[in-house]
Design a protein around this motif. Sequence first.
Motif, PDB file in Angstrom:
ATOM      1  N   ARG A   1       4.708   5.096  -9.800  1.00 52.29           N
ATOM      2  CA  ARG A   1       5.145   5.301  -8.593  1.00 52.29           C
ATOM      3  C   ARG A   1       6.269   4.100  -8.167  1.00 52.29           C
ATOM      4  O   ARG A   1       7.168   4.619  -7.478  1.00 52.29           O
ATOM      5  N   THR A   2       5.756   2.705  -8.412  1.00 56.07           N
ATOM      6  CA  THR A   2       6.163   2.078  -8.127  1.00 56.07           C
ATOM      7  C   THR A   2       7.896   2.208  -8.755  1.00 56.07           C
ATOM      8  O   THR A   2       8.766   1.339  -8.410  1.00 56.07           O
TER       9      THR A   2
ATOM     10  N   PRO B   1       1.132  -0.871   0.015  1.00 56.01           N
ATOM     11  CA  PRO B   1       0.565   0.082  -0.191  1.00 56.01           C
ATOM     12  C   PRO B   1       0.941   1.124   0.335  1.00 56.01           C
ATOM     13  O   PRO B   1       1.762   1.552   0.051  1.00 56.01           O
ATOM     14  N   PHE B   2       0.429   2.159  -0.703  1.00 55.70           N
ATOM     15  CA  PHE B   2       0.784   3.300  -1.179  1.00 55.70           C
ATOM     16  C   PHE B   2       2.317   4.033  -1.565  1.00 55.70           C
ATOM     17  O   PHE B   2       2.467   4.571  -2.665  1.00 55.70           O
ATOM     18  N   LEU B   3       3.188   2.067  -1.981  1.00 58.61           N
ATOM     19  CA  LEU B   3       4.294   2.688  -2.123  1.00 58.61           C
ATOM     20  C   LEU B   3       3.800   1.635  -3.451  1.00 58.61           C
ATOM     21  O   LEU B   3       5.165   2.172  -4.128  1.00 58.61           O
TER      22      LEU B   3
ATOM     23  N   GLY C   1       1.444  -1.182  -6.461  1.00 59.05           N
ATOM     24  CA  GLY C   1       0.690  -0.442  -7.796  1.00 59.05           C
ATOM     25  C   GLY C   1       1.050  -0.922  -8.707  1.00 59.05           C
ATOM     26  O   GLY C   1       3.077  -0.967  -8.705  1.00 59.05           O
TER      27      GLY C   1
END
Length: 212
Positions: free
Chosen positions: A85-86, A77-79, A81
């Motif tokens: 971003r990943t 989560p949050f990091l 996906g």
Amino acid sequence: MRGLGAFFWERRSEIFALTAEHVVLVLVATAIAVGIGVPAGVALARKPRLARPVLGFANVVQTIPSLALFGFLIPIPFLGGIGARTAIVALVVYSLLPILRNTHAGITSVDPAVTEAASGLGMTPRQRLRWVELPLAFPVVLAGIRIAVVVGIGLATIAAAIGAGGLGVLIYRGVATVDHRLILAGAIPAALLALAFDFALGLAERRWGPER
């Protein structure tokens, strides 16, 4: 392979757009890695007992295959996906080791007599770090940043596998369709980017060395 130049010209807009995406991924990840790695390297130089386990852990993380790391990050989560971003998180992880290690090596290699002289002149530890230690360690630190950028450009091509864009899109598409022109359309700009950034950072290293 005939007509490769014409193929590149026809796809120039797409190649330029994907090259821009590639550069943004690498620069953002490198900026974050520098923001974390340089202060952490200075801190490790101040606390030698922590240096070996922390650098050892960073070495272990560096051995994780890049594609596997992308896969591990996706469900976090949050990091994680799907998307840039990943990819940026993974590139930061791989960029940290050379920056962290070179910053630590650069700071610890400063002649103790120089730091003692700076203290004798009345400099505070922060002033000594800013005006003496970091300038002397700068070429070593920048060498770590050069390594991180060049490695990051190569690794960023894999980011296309998780929908992060970049020149890897062309490479994966070329592999899927067995089209060597598409593979070269992604590989050649990536190689040129690596050479260009390495050359530019090499000039900066010589321009702002300790003798300056």
